[in-house]
Design an enzyme around this catalytic site. Sequence first.
Site, PDB file in Angstrom:
ATOM      1  N   ASN A 222       2.016   5.565 -11.345  1.00 13.44           N
ATOM      2  CA  ASN A 222       0.733   5.353 -12.009  1.00 13.44           C
ATOM      3  C   ASN A 222      -0.407   5.086 -11.037  1.00 13.44           C
ATOM      4  OD1 ASN A 222      -1.119   4.437 -14.320  1.00 13.44           O
ATOM      5  ND2 ASN A 222      -0.953   2.558 -13.094  1.00 13.44           N
TER       6      ASN A 222
ATOM      7  N   TYR B  45     -10.120  15.487  -6.874  1.00 16.70           N
ATOM      8  CA  TYR B  45      -9.329  14.750  -7.862  1.00 16.70           C
ATOM      9  C   TYR B  45      -8.616  15.718  -8.803  1.00 16.70           C
ATOM     10  CZ  TYR B  45      -8.216  11.119 -11.304  1.00 16.70           C
ATOM     11  OH  TYR B  45      -7.570  10.259 -12.165  1.00 16.70           O
TER      12      TYR B  45
ATOM     13  N   ALA C  39      -7.728  18.721  -8.084  1.00 17.36           N
ATOM     14  CA  ALA C  39      -6.681  19.401  -7.314  1.00 17.36           C
ATOM     15  C   ALA C  39      -5.434  18.546  -7.178  1.00 17.36           C
ATOM     16  CB  ALA C  39      -7.219  19.765  -5.922  1.00 17.36           C
TER      17      ALA C  39
ATOM     18  N   LYS D  79      -4.478  15.891  -8.986  1.00 17.74           N
ATOM     19  CA  LYS D  79      -3.836  15.592 -10.264  1.00 17.74           C
ATOM     20  C   LYS D  79      -3.144  16.825 -10.849  1.00 17.74           C
ATOM     21  CE  LYS D  79      -4.519  11.173 -10.826  1.00 17.74           C
ATOM     22  NZ  LYS D  79      -3.378  10.224 -10.922  1.00 17.74           N
TER      23      LYS D  79
ATOM     24  N   ASP E  14       0.853  -1.188   0.000  1.00 14.89           N
ATOM     25  CA  ASP E  14       0.000   0.000   0.000  1.00 14.89           C
ATOM     26  C   ASP E  14       0.889   1.237   0.000  1.00 14.89           C
ATOM     27  OD1 ASP E  14      -1.835   1.994   0.330  1.00 14.89           O
ATOM     28  OD2 ASP E  14      -2.695   1.224   2.196  1.00 14.89           O
TER      29      ASP E  14
END
Length: 268
Positions: free
Chosen positions: A89, A154, A156, A158, A62
């Site tokens: 990724n 999301y 923000a 990325k 994790d």
Amino acid sequence: MNLTDKRVLLTGGSSGIGLAAAEALAAAGARLVISGRRPEALSQAVERLRAGGGQVEGVAADLATPAGREATLNKALECLGGLDILINNAGGVRAGRLEHTSEDEISTMLTVDLLAPILLTRAALPALRASGEAMVVNVASGIALIGMPFYTTYAAVKAGLSHFGEALRRELNGEGIQVMTLYPGATDTPMMGSSRAGPDLGFNKESPGAVAEAMIAGMQQGALQVIRGGEARAAMIAMNRENPQALDQRFLGMKADLEEAVRDHSAL
């Protein structure tokens, strides 16, 4: 960059874009360690890649935890004997109105999509520097370039990953480590499985293989960024820069339908 015999650590490699990228990298002659949180899915991915002739090892961990990041990097260095390429990724998403998004969901996106790649990259830099010809690839999102309603957090994180890559590229310029950012559009992956948004709302999904091929081509050509979505995405990016209120109006026209289509979109 010639990918033959390059030593690659690819996070989130058990499905979707990550697995497609691992297949393309293996076909190009790279040696890989892929990571994933789900041991069974990871094991199946490793078997599939090996069956296709890939030199691949897996590590179940994790990346949201310090122990997971340490185990992932240590496994890569142990199996590969060094590191030439790090591909950040792994990621997660929770769509919907901000006030309906829990604090835990927001925190998870911040950690998995932004903090983990930054900290893993920092830890990997000594090994990448020792390579002499290295690369960091950050998988952002088209939503990093065009903020969409109901993807506030999301967008923000990325966008943060995008600017992390840009700043890091300049920081490492001339030091033997390239940095490239990939901006996928809607892609037909398990991560998109809970979204009901379709072409009528601008979600024209392409295959993970097509995204992976573009990523590999960008790496081989030394590209700074790879943006998917073709002319339609380029036009939206230009509109967002030159006339953002026009794009606001476009989103307003689809707002109710979009909210309904993505309210259950979750992959964390």
